[in-house]
Scaffold this active site. Sequence first.
Site, PDB file in Angstrom:
ATOM      1  N   ARG A 171       0.803  -1.229   0.000  1.00 28.93           N
ATOM      2  CA  ARG A 171       0.000   0.000   0.000  1.00 28.93           C
ATOM      3  C   ARG A 171       0.838   1.281   0.000  1.00 28.93           C
ATOM      4  O   ARG A 171       0.310   2.370  -0.242  1.00 28.93           O
ATOM      5  CB  ARG A 171      -1.010  -0.032   1.148  1.00 28.93           C
ATOM      6  CG  ARG A 171      -2.266  -0.729   0.618  1.00 28.93           C
ATOM      7  CD  ARG A 171      -3.086  -1.518   1.558  1.00 28.93           C
ATOM      8  NE  ARG A 171      -4.042  -2.293   0.741  1.00 28.93           N
ATOM      9  CZ  ARG A 171      -3.779  -3.490   0.219  1.00 28.93           C
ATOM     10  NH1 ARG A 171      -2.615  -4.064   0.417  1.00 28.93           N
ATOM     11  NH2 ARG A 171      -4.682  -4.109  -0.535  1.00 28.93           N
ATOM     12  N   TYR A 208     -25.269   2.378 -20.019  1.00 26.36           N
ATOM     13  CA  TYR A 208     -26.036   1.184 -19.676  1.00 26.36           C
ATOM     14  C   TYR A 208     -27.507   1.268 -20.087  1.00 26.36           C
ATOM     15  O   TYR A 208     -28.373   0.630 -19.486  1.00 26.36           O
ATOM     16  CB  TYR A 208     -25.893   0.877 -18.183  1.00 26.36           C
ATOM     17  CG  TYR A 208     -24.492   0.412 -17.841  1.00 26.36           C
ATOM     18  CD1 TYR A 208     -24.037  -0.838 -18.283  1.00 26.36           C
ATOM     19  CD2 TYR A 208     -23.611   1.210 -17.138  1.00 26.36           C
ATOM     20  CE1 TYR A 208     -22.748  -1.277 -18.001  1.00 26.36           C
ATOM     21  CE2 TYR A 208     -22.321   0.781 -16.848  1.00 26.36           C
ATOM     22  CZ  TYR A 208     -21.892  -0.466 -17.285  1.00 26.36           C
ATOM     23  OH  TYR A 208     -20.626  -0.887 -17.007  1.00 26.36           O
ATOM     24  N   ALA A 340      -4.058 -14.844 -20.394  1.00 27.29           N
ATOM     25  CA  ALA A 340      -4.959 -15.425 -21.400  1.00 27.29           C
ATOM     26  C   ALA A 340      -5.873 -14.366 -22.019  1.00 27.29           C
ATOM     27  O   ALA A 340      -6.409 -13.511 -21.317  1.00 27.29           O
ATOM     28  CB  ALA A 340      -5.805 -16.513 -20.756  1.00 27.29           C
ATOM     29  N   GLU A 371     -12.272 -18.580 -22.342  1.00 26.17           N
ATOM     30  CA  GLU A 371     -11.761 -17.842 -23.506  1.00 26.17           C
ATOM     31  C   GLU A 371     -12.556 -18.188 -24.764  1.00 26.17           C
ATOM     32  O   GLU A 371     -12.841 -17.336 -25.596  1.00 26.17           O
ATOM     33  CB  GLU A 371     -10.267 -18.123 -23.729  1.00 26.17           C
ATOM     34  CG  GLU A 371      -9.352 -17.654 -22.596  1.00 26.17           C
ATOM     35  CD  GLU A 371      -9.516 -16.173 -22.243  1.00 26.17           C
ATOM     36  OE1 GLU A 371      -9.832 -15.375 -23.140  1.00 26.17           O
ATOM     37  OE2 GLU A 371      -9.345 -15.838 -21.056  1.00 26.17           O
ATOM     38  N   GLU A 398     -17.712 -11.272 -20.387  1.00 26.52           N
ATOM     39  CA  GLU A 398     -17.125 -12.099 -19.337  1.00 26.52           C
ATOM     40  C   GLU A 398     -18.144 -13.115 -18.816  1.00 26.52           C
ATOM     41  O   GLU A 398     -17.801 -14.250 -18.499  1.00 26.52           O
ATOM     42  CB  GLU A 398     -16.641 -11.232 -18.174  1.00 26.52           C
ATOM     43  CG  GLU A 398     -15.525 -10.262 -18.530  1.00 26.52           C
ATOM     44  CD  GLU A 398     -14.309 -10.955 -19.115  1.00 26.52           C
ATOM     45  OE1 GLU A 398     -14.015 -12.103 -18.724  1.00 26.52           O
ATOM     46  OE2 GLU A 398     -13.663 -10.347 -19.994  1.00 26.52           O
ATOM     47  N   TRP A 473     -12.959   5.180   1.128  1.00 21.25           N
ATOM     48  CA  TRP A 473     -12.617   3.858   0.568  1.00 21.25           C
ATOM     49  C   TRP A 473     -12.852   2.774   1.605  1.00 21.25           C
ATOM     50  O   TRP A 473     -13.496   1.760   1.339  1.00 21.25           O
ATOM     51  CB  TRP A 473     -11.155   3.894   0.112  1.00 21.25           C
ATOM     52  CG  TRP A 473     -10.550   2.604  -0.326  1.00 21.25           C
ATOM     53  CD1 TRP A 473      -9.722   1.793   0.424  1.00 21.25           C
ATOM     54  CD2 TRP A 473     -10.672   1.950  -1.609  1.00 21.25           C
ATOM     55  NE1 TRP A 473      -9.322   0.698  -0.323  1.00 21.25           N
ATOM     56  CE2 TRP A 473      -9.897   0.776  -1.564  1.00 21.25           C
ATOM     57  CE3 TRP A 473     -11.368   2.260  -2.782  1.00 21.25           C
ATOM     58  CZ2 TRP A 473      -9.783  -0.101  -2.657  1.00 21.25           C
ATOM     59  CZ3 TRP A 473     -11.253   1.380  -3.867  1.00 21.25           C
ATOM     60  CH2 TRP A 473     -10.476   0.227  -3.796  1.00 21.25           C
ATOM     61  N   ARG A 477     -15.595  -0.323   1.954  1.00 22.43           N
ATOM     62  CA  ARG A 477     -15.146  -1.707   2.085  1.00 22.43           C
ATOM     63  C   ARG A 477     -15.797  -2.354   3.299  1.00 22.43           C
ATOM     64  O   ARG A 477     -16.193  -3.518   3.258  1.00 22.43           O
ATOM     65  CB  ARG A 477     -13.623  -1.775   2.171  1.00 22.43           C
ATOM     66  CG  ARG A 477     -12.964  -1.284   0.878  1.00 22.43           C
ATOM     67  CD  ARG A 477     -11.582  -1.853   0.686  1.00 22.43           C
ATOM     68  NE  ARG A 477     -11.652  -3.303   0.531  1.00 22.43           N
ATOM     69  CZ  ARG A 477     -10.586  -4.072   0.372  1.00 22.43           C
ATOM     70  NH1 ARG A 477      -9.377  -3.535   0.350  1.00 22.43           N
ATOM     71  NH2 ARG A 477     -10.708  -5.381   0.220  1.00 22.43           N
ATOM     72  N   ARG A 510     -18.318  -3.760 -14.714  1.00 16.76           N
ATOM     73  CA  ARG A 510     -18.494  -4.873 -15.650  1.00 16.76           C
ATOM     74  C   ARG A 510     -18.296  -6.225 -14.969  1.00 16.76           C
ATOM     75  O   ARG A 510     -18.965  -7.203 -15.293  1.00 16.76           O
ATOM     76  CB  ARG A 510     -17.523  -4.740 -16.819  1.00 16.76           C
ATOM     77  CG  ARG A 510     -16.057  -4.788 -16.414  1.00 16.76           C
ATOM     78  CD  ARG A 510     -15.125  -4.737 -17.608  1.00 16.76           C
ATOM     79  NE  ARG A 510     -15.272  -3.485 -18.347  1.00 16.76           N
ATOM     80  CZ  ARG A 510     -14.319  -2.952 -19.097  1.00 16.76           C
ATOM     81  NH1 ARG A 510     -13.156  -3.557 -19.209  1.00 16.76           N
ATOM     82  NH2 ARG A 510     -14.513  -1.840 -19.747  1.00 16.76           N
TER      83      ARG A 510
HETATM   84 ZN   LIG Z   1     -12.521 -13.096 -20.196  1.00 14.41          ZN
END
Ligand SMILES: [Zn+2]
Length: 602
Positions: A171, A208, A340, A371, A398, A473, A477, A510
């Site tokens: 950090r 969106y 990947a 993938e 995704e 922050w 959290r 996302r």
């Molecule tokens: Zn992906």
Amino acid sequence: MIKYLKIVLPLLVLISCSNEADTVTEEDAKQFLADIQESAETEGPVIYSASWISSNFITYDSQVVMADFSKRYTLKGLEDARIASTYDDLELDPKDRRALSIIKNGFVMPPPLDEELAGELSGITTELEAMYGTGSHCFSDNDCYDLEGFEAIIDNSRDPDELLKAWSGWREIGKPMKDKYLRMVDIGNQGAQDLGFEGLSDLWFSKYDMPVSEFSESVDRVYEDLKPLYEGLQCHVRAELNEFYGDEVVPNEGSIPAHVLGNMWAQSWANVYDLVYQEESTGKSIDLTKVINDRGLTEVEMVEIAEDFFLSLGFEPLEDTFWERSLFVKPVDRNVVCHASAWDINPKTQDLRIKMCIEKNAEDFVTIHHELGHIFYYQAYADQPSVFQSGANDGFHEAVGDLLSLSITPNYLEKIGFVTKEEADLAKDNSIAFLMKQALDGVVPTPWTLMLDKWRMAVFNGDLTEDEMNNYWWELREKYQGVKSPIERPADAFDPGAKYHIPGNTPYTRYYLARVLQYQFHESLCEDIGFEGPLHECSIYDNEIAGEKLRAMLSLGQSEPWQDALESIIGTRELSGTAMLNYYAPLKEWLDEKNRDRSCGW
Ligand SMILES: [Zn+2]
């Protein structure tokens, strides 16, 4: 894991903007879109080839070529975005309107018209990336660590002092970023306004297909759905960590200190699985890595098996060029980017590729399916205009990859001959172990993927003073994740900077959407194919009905609002956490039993 190379292509005609805004016509807009399409077809594949070379052959020259391409196309993309905004007041065909707003929305940190500011912004963004990429911290002359070194400790160590040292050490790299980050946000807001947005928040969240406030409410509602499951998980993990580490390190109440969860950002808790779950003696999980090695599968054969999954759903076989041009094995004689990724080099010729240094293990077997999810998404929307060749929203791509991963069940492995029926049955008896593993990696990130952009939105909107930024922050959290800083943070701390996506300006919502959508797709397809039984045992493998539905949705690309795409596959237009709850229902029941005498919540 997808290579997002959204390159908006150059125009041959130069149109100077602003004062001509009132003279543009619908004809101009159509011509503009036609030019964009033409450039995408002729120049797009060349840019992607350059990019492919720069990732597959990391040399001085390949980097020079790519840097030059990037710079030129960023400028051209910006010019296109500005031209697109000159058509803002025209009445247009809805498809054209949609195409223009996508072109306008291609930037995350747009440079302003003012050239000096634009230059400053480009300098800061490059610098922030580099500060993260080369980030390291020394406790003394011979005691230095980079992220990899720190992660090796956080991921594996069980020594609380060592963990705390690594956690706070990493950090340190955030601190010097703070002023630069705030300056970047200032300039970025100006750039967004120059494109006709209210500011960065508006630019990031207006894509969106719904008002920003409504979108924000709908993602919050999903979190509320998921909260009982997440709370149960947090409660159980906290209790087990308390037992292991003692009250001094992990008190059995409130939020969990972030350094003992086996991940630098406490975003996945998979590395503490063995501390929080002891496998029952009944049942036996499938050791997929062992199966892969016992069968002597090659890397290419692993990909072929994943391709078969898609063919069983009715997708077209991949072209020979996929097999010839992809990278499957880490080369011994050169440097490559091994992370990947899936590439859409040329939709017209179906030149699609993956780039991956495949290891013969279970994790990579799952990643290959993921993938190929991207690859077959590319295949499905190849006939759309280039502007619409993208996921329905940035979470969809995704989600599709991860959807397939959910179908790698014991029954599927039995069907493809990897395990016997007996082995599959034994694995099914061990479902809590399976679901616990899945949840630590799949449920745990949801509040984290939500809070990150909440913080960023507050900063973009100027809602926080400099002194409040780091505290806010941690407030978020604690509120969303039930995770806290293990130590008081110093006044000059800038802990968000220690996560790549903040200095790297990568939108994070996302990942939240992908997590949620993946289970919505899975549940709905399993219902369509008439699957009866627990959701985690359902596989859509070899089912044409599921395949047809999936293909129809994927083929829309980004041509329709994502709510329409969602409706086409699951029948409703709403994001919902219910599917995820249903998937983990057996685990939730187990957690409730375990937590019965514990006082949960934070
Ligand atoms: Zn992906």
